[in-house]
Scaffold this motif. Structure first.
Motif, PDB file in Angstrom:
ATOM      1  N   ASP A   2      -0.097   8.149 -11.417  1.00 14.44           N
ATOM      2  CA  ASP A   2      -1.488   7.765 -11.660  1.00 14.44           C
ATOM      3  C   ASP A   2      -1.628   6.699 -12.731  1.00 14.44           C
ATOM      4  O   ASP A   2      -2.418   5.753 -12.595  1.00 14.44           O
ATOM      5  CB  ASP A   2      -2.304   9.001 -12.058  1.00 14.44           C
ATOM      6  N   ARG A  59      -8.213   3.508  -3.594  1.00 18.74           N
ATOM      7  CA  ARG A  59      -7.687   4.842  -3.926  1.00 18.74           C
ATOM      8  C   ARG A  59      -7.818   5.789  -2.728  1.00 18.74           C
ATOM      9  O   ARG A  59      -6.898   6.556  -2.436  1.00 18.74           O
ATOM     10  CB  ARG A  59      -8.437   5.424  -5.125  1.00 18.74           C
ATOM     11  N   ALA A  60      -8.961   5.740  -2.049  1.00 20.89           N
ATOM     12  CA  ALA A  60      -9.165   6.607  -0.885  1.00 20.89           C
ATOM     13  C   ALA A  60      -8.176   6.266   0.222  1.00 20.89           C
ATOM     14  O   ALA A  60      -7.612   7.165   0.869  1.00 20.89           O
ATOM     15  CB  ALA A  60     -10.602   6.464  -0.385  1.00 20.89           C
ATOM     16  N   GLU A  61      -7.939   4.981   0.443  1.00 29.22           N
ATOM     17  CA  GLU A  61      -6.985   4.579   1.475  1.00 29.22           C
ATOM     18  C   GLU A  61      -5.566   5.009   1.106  1.00 29.22           C
ATOM     19  O   GLU A  61      -4.805   5.465   1.967  1.00 29.22           O
ATOM     20  CB  GLU A  61      -7.031   3.067   1.694  1.00 29.22           C
ATOM     21  N   ALA A  71      -4.704   7.588  -0.635  1.00 29.76           N
ATOM     22  CA  ALA A  71      -4.599   9.030  -0.408  1.00 29.76           C
ATOM     23  C   ALA A  71      -4.332   9.316   1.066  1.00 29.76           C
ATOM     24  O   ALA A  71      -3.516  10.197   1.411  1.00 29.76           O
ATOM     25  CB  ALA A  71      -5.879   9.723  -0.862  1.00 29.76           C
ATOM     26  N   SER A  72      -4.996   8.587   1.963  1.00 25.99           N
ATOM     27  CA  SER A  72      -4.763   8.752   3.402  1.00 25.99           C
ATOM     28  C   SER A  72      -3.352   8.351   3.776  1.00 25.99           C
ATOM     29  O   SER A  72      -2.704   8.990   4.620  1.00 25.99           O
ATOM     30  CB  SER A  72      -5.773   7.918   4.195  1.00 25.99           C
ATOM     31  N   LYS A  96       0.824  -1.204   0.000  1.00 25.61           N
ATOM     32  CA  LYS A  96       0.000   0.000   0.000  1.00 25.61           C
ATOM     33  C   LYS A  96       0.863   1.261   0.000  1.00 25.61           C
ATOM     34  O   LYS A  96       0.539   2.241  -0.675  1.00 25.61           O
ATOM     35  CB  LYS A  96      -0.937  -0.005   1.200  1.00 25.61           C
ATOM     36  N   GLY A 141     -12.152   2.048  -5.861  1.00 29.76           N
ATOM     37  CA  GLY A 141     -12.413   3.355  -5.277  1.00 29.76           C
ATOM     38  C   GLY A 141     -12.018   3.415  -3.813  1.00 29.76           C
ATOM     39  O   GLY A 141     -11.428   4.403  -3.350  1.00 29.76           O
ATOM     40  N   ALA A 142     -12.333   2.355  -3.067  1.00 28.54           N
ATOM     41  CA  ALA A 142     -11.972   2.306  -1.652  1.00 28.54           C
ATOM     42  C   ALA A 142     -10.466   2.275  -1.469  1.00 28.54           C
ATOM     43  O   ALA A 142      -9.920   2.918  -0.565  1.00 28.54           O
ATOM     44  CB  ALA A 142     -12.613   1.087  -0.998  1.00 28.54           C
TER      45      ALA A 142
END
Length: 264
Positions: A151, A177-179, A181-182, A143, A174-175
């Motif tokens: 990208d 990608r959000a993780e 970013a965090s 991760k 999508g989930a």
């Protein structure tokens, strides 16, 4: 199935090694003589290797020389050798501080390959040999590395699919990608029961002299020993360990960089 070497691959390897003489270029006839092969066979090998960028034809002499891809491969080997030397002492200290298995991983496609590892001193520990490949999206090291991909490269990984290994594996693009970013924002990643139930890990990035993330440093342990509070404490240690390895690779934090001299 047989473990016997393929003659074509063997001859291609012998051909590439012929250029270790560092001559400016070598002609087809001379290569055929040195390798004991027919000129037509050597020409076919050269044509195939040239198509892959491993050799190129010298337009001035008509002979052949090593291509730019060989240089790139050499640089990749150099990075791994430098990484091993830089990470070794830091891994020792990290294992002493946490007692857990400590490792360094690099990204290869959609997988993480562990290139350096020290086992935990605990009797109950994880067993992951150096060189093992694991799915990037289900591991903390992976991760971290995915979070810092361009990208276009991340899009290719996600397009290939995210297989599930446990009920906790993130399989939605999508989930994930959000993780990711965090992870970029906080500077570290965790994985709990995602690749295997009962296994947890925490990881942080390693950067090179160009500020590029080239590897991840992590610890892995049974989930029971890596509760939320312990993960947060170890995350700080891993970020420090990642920075220590990075500095040994020539990385300098942005805040410490001197501004370029102005031209008057």
């Amino acid at each position: 199935m047989t473990d016997a070497p393929l003659s074509t691959v063997t001859n291609a390897a012998r051909l590439l090694k012929a250029f270790l003489t560092r001559e400016e270029s070598i002609g087809v006839s001379e290569l055929a003589r040195r390798l004991g092969l027919g000129k037509s066979a050597v020409h076919r090998l050269l044509t195939t290797l040239a198509a892959e960028g491993l050799v190129e034809q010298n337009p001035r002499t008509g002979g052949y020389r090593l291509g730019i891809v060989v240089y790139e491969l050499g640089e990749a080997v150099k990075v791994h050798l430098d990484l091993h030397a830089a990470a070794g002492p830091v891994l020792v200290r990290l294992r002493e501080e946490t007692g857990e298995s400590s490792q360094v991983g690099v990204l290869d496609g959609a997988e993480v390959v562990y290139v350096d590892r020290l086992e935990s001193a605990y009797s109950l520990r994880l067993f992951t040999e150096t060189g093992r490949r694991v799915p990037a999206h289900a591991t903390s090291s992976g991760k971290v590395l995915l979070a810092h991909l361009p990208d276009s490269a991340l899009d290719r990984v996600l397009a290939a699919g995210l297989p599930g290994f446990t009920p906790n594996t993130v399989t939605d693009a999508g989930a994930l990608r959000a993780e990711l970013a965090s992870i970029r924002a906080q500077g570290w990643a965790r994985s709990v029961d995602e690749r295997e139930i009962g296994v947890a890990s925490v990881a942080a990035p390693i950067r090179d002299v160009h500020d590029e993330v080239v590897a991840a440093i992590s610890i892995g342990a049974p989930s029971a020993r890596l509760g939320a509070a312990v993960r947060r404490r170890y995350a700080r240690l891993l970020v420090e360990a990642g920075e220590a390895v990075s500095r040994r690779l020539g990385w300098v934090p942005t805040a410490e960089r001197r501004p370029a001299a102005q031209v008057r």
